[in-house]
Motif scaffolding. Structure first.
Motif, PDB file in Angstrom:
ATOM      1  N   VAL A 174       0.827  -1.764   0.233  1.00 49.85           N
ATOM      2  CA  VAL A 174       0.420   0.332  -0.001  1.00 49.85           C
ATOM      3  C   VAL A 174       0.571   1.546   0.378  1.00 49.85           C
ATOM      4  N   ALA A 175       2.144   1.010   0.312  1.00 50.33           N
ATOM      5  CA  ALA A 175       2.824   2.440   1.075  1.00 50.33           C
ATOM      6  C   ALA A 175       3.370   2.890  -0.271  1.00 50.33           C
ATOM      7  N   GLN A 176       3.350   1.781  -1.604  1.00 43.55           N
ATOM      8  CA  GLN A 176       4.224   2.161  -2.887  1.00 43.55           C
ATOM      9  C   GLN A 176       4.607   3.854  -2.861  1.00 43.55           C
ATOM     10  N   PRO A 177       2.670   4.086  -3.291  1.00 45.09           N
ATOM     11  CA  PRO A 177       3.076   5.345  -4.246  1.00 45.09           C
ATOM     12  C   PRO A 177       3.572   6.403  -3.098  1.00 45.09           C
ATOM     13  N   LEU A 178       3.866   6.175  -1.597  1.00 47.97           N
ATOM     14  CA  LEU A 178       4.419   7.310  -0.708  1.00 47.97           C
ATOM     15  C   LEU A 178       5.493   7.400  -0.743  1.00 47.97           C
ATOM     16  N   LEU A 179       6.011   6.320  -0.919  1.00 44.92           N
ATOM     17  CA  LEU A 179       7.568   5.872  -0.581  1.00 44.92           C
ATOM     18  C   LEU A 179       8.216   6.285  -2.182  1.00 44.92           C
ATOM     19  N   GLU A 238       3.008  15.910   5.531  1.00 44.33           N
ATOM     20  CA  GLU A 238       3.732  15.755   6.677  1.00 44.33           C
ATOM     21  C   GLU A 238       3.783  13.581   6.544  1.00 44.33           C
ATOM     22  N   VAL A 239       3.305  13.777   5.117  1.00 45.61           N
ATOM     23  CA  VAL A 239       3.410  12.153   4.044  1.00 45.61           C
ATOM     24  C   VAL A 239       3.984  13.015   2.728  1.00 45.61           C
ATOM     25  N   PRO A 240       6.041  12.123   2.550  1.00 47.48           N
ATOM     26  CA  PRO A 240       5.932  10.746   3.395  1.00 47.48           C
ATOM     27  C   PRO A 240       6.550  10.589   4.505  1.00 47.48           C
ATOM     28  N   HIS A 241       6.600  11.527   5.260  1.00 46.86           N
ATOM     29  CA  HIS A 241       7.657  11.567   6.455  1.00 46.86           C
ATOM     30  C   HIS A 241       7.980  10.810   7.461  1.00 46.86           C
ATOM     31  N   VAL A 242       6.156  10.743   7.264  1.00 46.64           N
ATOM     32  CA  VAL A 242       5.819  10.009   8.892  1.00 46.64           C
ATOM     33  C   VAL A 242       5.994   8.152   8.101  1.00 46.64           C
ATOM     34  N   THR A 243       5.812   7.896   6.719  1.00 42.62           N
ATOM     35  CA  THR A 243       5.910   7.349   5.890  1.00 42.62           C
ATOM     36  C   THR A 243       6.637   6.539   6.877  1.00 42.62           C
ATOM     37  N   PHE A 244       7.889   7.256   5.858  1.00 41.09           N
ATOM     38  CA  PHE A 244       9.555   6.238   5.938  1.00 41.09           C
ATOM     39  C   PHE A 244       9.867   5.869   7.049  1.00 41.09           C
ATOM     40  N   SER A 245       9.947   6.256   8.451  1.00 46.65           N
ATOM     41  CA  SER A 245      10.501   6.327   9.195  1.00 46.65           C
ATOM     42  C   SER A 245       9.060   4.732   9.829  1.00 46.65           C
ATOM     43  N   LYS A 264      13.860  -6.915   4.115  1.00 47.26           N
ATOM     44  CA  LYS A 264      14.361  -5.858   3.296  1.00 47.26           C
ATOM     45  C   LYS A 264      15.180  -4.662   3.266  1.00 47.26           C
ATOM     46  N   ASN A 265      16.515  -4.933   3.726  1.00 46.26           N
ATOM     47  CA  ASN A 265      17.342  -3.838   4.412  1.00 46.26           C
ATOM     48  C   ASN A 265      18.267  -2.804   3.056  1.00 46.26           C
ATOM     49  N   ASP A 266      17.878  -3.645   2.187  1.00 48.95           N
ATOM     50  CA  ASP A 266      18.302  -1.914   0.788  1.00 48.95           C
ATOM     51  C   ASP A 266      17.125  -1.446   0.981  1.00 48.95           C
ATOM     52  N   ALA A 267      16.601  -1.395   1.362  1.00 52.14           N
ATOM     53  CA  ALA A 267      14.515  -0.425   1.440  1.00 52.14           C
ATOM     54  C   ALA A 267      14.873   0.314   2.685  1.00 52.14           C
ATOM     55  N   ALA A 268      14.501  -0.574   3.293  1.00 50.14           N
ATOM     56  CA  ALA A 268      14.700  -0.143   4.853  1.00 50.14           C
ATOM     57  C   ALA A 268      16.153   1.256   4.890  1.00 50.14           C
ATOM     58  N   GLU A 269      17.337   1.100   4.645  1.00 50.91           N
ATOM     59  CA  GLU A 269      17.825   2.185   5.038  1.00 50.91           C
ATOM     60  C   GLU A 269      17.553   2.706   3.386  1.00 50.91           C
ATOM     61  N   LYS A 270      17.262   3.070   2.721  1.00 46.28           N
ATOM     62  CA  LYS A 270      16.758   3.625   1.947  1.00 46.28           C
ATOM     63  C   LYS A 270      14.987   4.648   2.278  1.00 46.28           C
ATOM     64  N   CYS A 271      14.811   3.998   3.331  1.00 45.08           N
ATOM     65  CA  CYS A 271      13.753   4.586   3.806  1.00 45.08           C
ATOM     66  C   CYS A 271      14.209   5.534   5.174  1.00 45.08           C
ATOM     67  N   TYR A 272      15.766   5.771   4.903  1.00 47.41           N
ATOM     68  CA  TYR A 272      16.098   5.991   6.569  1.00 47.41           C
ATOM     69  C   TYR A 272      16.567   7.014   5.604  1.00 47.41           C
ATOM     70  N   LYS A 273      16.969   7.021   4.408  1.00 43.97           N
ATOM     71  CA  LYS A 273      18.126   8.068   4.410  1.00 43.97           C
ATOM     72  C   LYS A 273      17.854   9.123   4.285  1.00 43.97           C
ATOM     73  N   LYS A 274      16.495   8.801   2.950  1.00 45.50           N
ATOM     74  CA  LYS A 274      15.383   9.905   2.180  1.00 45.50           C
ATOM     75  C   LYS A 274      14.687  10.517   3.600  1.00 45.50           C
TER      76      LYS A 274
END
Length: 380
Positions: free
Chosen positions: A237-242, A250-257, A268-278
């Motif tokens: 579901v989160a794909q369009p936000l990510l 405040e979206v996707p600010h909250v979503t990434f976290s 899914k460590n690479d994807a997790a790290e991208k969320c953190y970096k972004k």
């Protein structure tokens, strides 16, 4: 490709995130903001005895400032006091809406509730005096965060949400926002059964112009699936936000976290790290995002980057100390518990434990205790 915003709710650029209602017995917050606000750019007139012309000029100056500029707060509070003393209802109304906007997006919801209470009273005295759409939009903010304050009882929360429902029904607004606030309330109380009930009602109820924008609606669905433990569904579901094809204030600010933690759990460590970096740079040094910053600290601790977690903590703790104590701030304190423990910071360890007990006592669950117990297993 970014989705074109044709919906006026999306064009507003606001995530519709409310605060608690003072009619429920919450003590008004102290007005001592000296530690939270840099007064360097505050006009000198703020400390002088001023005329009606002066405070109107001050108010116009605030309209030229950014909505999230904390320097607006003492100026708007002064304008409100002066407008009230002059029985200037129109300026009092406009200034309170501006104060709500700034405080709601900077971590001071108790000031929001004071302003909202006054506006609702004026509206009930004379419906033509206050813009109904603007007021009821703020009611959604009030309804979402009423549960955030541990001192507000479940009975009081229910009373406010019921009042919201009746007011929306009486004006033929869709009940979709009401069902969403019921959903959020249940989730924040750790009540999965009730959350599922209102999630279904929220999803099946048609939207209208009082409903949130598409980005906020999708984020709410992501949060529900995470709460229900369906990580794969939340990721889908989160794909369009990510991808940031849907965005709001405040979206996707909250979503990434949230997704950084979820994707780490899913390996899914690479994807997790991208969320953190972004995502981290979107919320850094902003106390309004206390929960989200805490999520990043937790993510770093879980990925054995203790030094980096300590850096994120140090970059943000002074900002988070200044904002109102809500669930978001308490979740940050829980996430930082291993850091407090490593520092032997007895004061904040005790406060975190006390806030956790207060929340669970109000909710009648062990939801927050269980979360804290899991975090305590992490060591530095």
């Amino acid at each position: 490709m970014k989705e074109e915003n044709t919906d006026p709710r999306e064009n507003s650029g606001k995530r519709h995130k409310p605060a608690p209602n003072p009619l429920l017995g919450v003590k008004h917050a102290d007005c001592a903001l000296t530690k939270a606000i840099n007064y360097t750019n505050t006009p000198k007139k703020i400390i002088e005895v001023i005329t009606m012309e002066d405070y109107i000029e001050l108010f116009e100056e605030t309209l030229m400032m950014e909505d999230n500029d904390l320097a607006r707060i003492p100026i708007l509070e002064r304008v409100i006091r002066e407008a009230d003393s002059h029985n200037d209802i129109e300026t009092g109304i406009e200034a309170r809406f501006e104060l709500i906007e700034t405080c709601n997006y900077s971590g001071y919801p108790k000031k929001v509730l004071q302003a909202f209470s006054w506006l609702m009273q004026k509206y009930e005295e004379d419906e033509s005096s206050v813009d109904e759409h603007q007021l009821f939009w703020c009611y959604k903010w009030i309804a979402e965060h009423v549960v955030d304050f541990p001192e507000i009882s479940k009975t009081q929360i229910d009373a406010l949400l019921t009042d919201m429902k009746e007011k929306f029904k009486a004006r033929n607004y869709s009940l979709k926002p009401y069902y969403r606030e019921r959903l959020y309330s249940a989730m924040k109380m750790g009540d999965l059964e009730t959350a599922k009930q209102f999630f279904d009602k929220w999803k099946e109820t048609p939207a209208d112009w009082m409903s949130d924008c598409r980005a906020c609606e999708v984020n709410a669905e992501v949060e529900y699936h995470l709460f229900a433990g369906d990580l794969e569904k939340s990721y889908q579901v989160a794909q369009p936000l990510l991808m940031q094809s849907l965005t709001c204030a405040e979206v996707p600010h909250v979503t990434f976290s949230y997704m950084a933690l979820a994707l780490h759990t899913m390996d899914k460590n690479d994807a997790a790290e991208k969320c953190y970096k972004k995502g981290y740079k979107m919320v850094k040094e902003n106390g309004e995002f206390a929960e989200e910053i805490g999520n990043y600290i937790l993510y770093l601790l879980k990925t054995n980057r203790n030094d980096e977690a300590a850096t994120v903590f140090n970059e943000n703790f002074e900002y988070i100390q200044k904002v109102d104590t809500t669930i978001g701030k308490i979740l940050f304190l829980q996430s930082a518990y291993p850091i407090f423990l490593a520092q032997n910071n007895v004061e904040w360890l005790k406060q975190t434990e006390n806030y956790t007990k207060q929340l669970d006592s109000r909710n009648g669950t062990d939801f927050y205790k269980n979360r804290l117990d899991e975090i305590k297993l992490l060591t530095i």
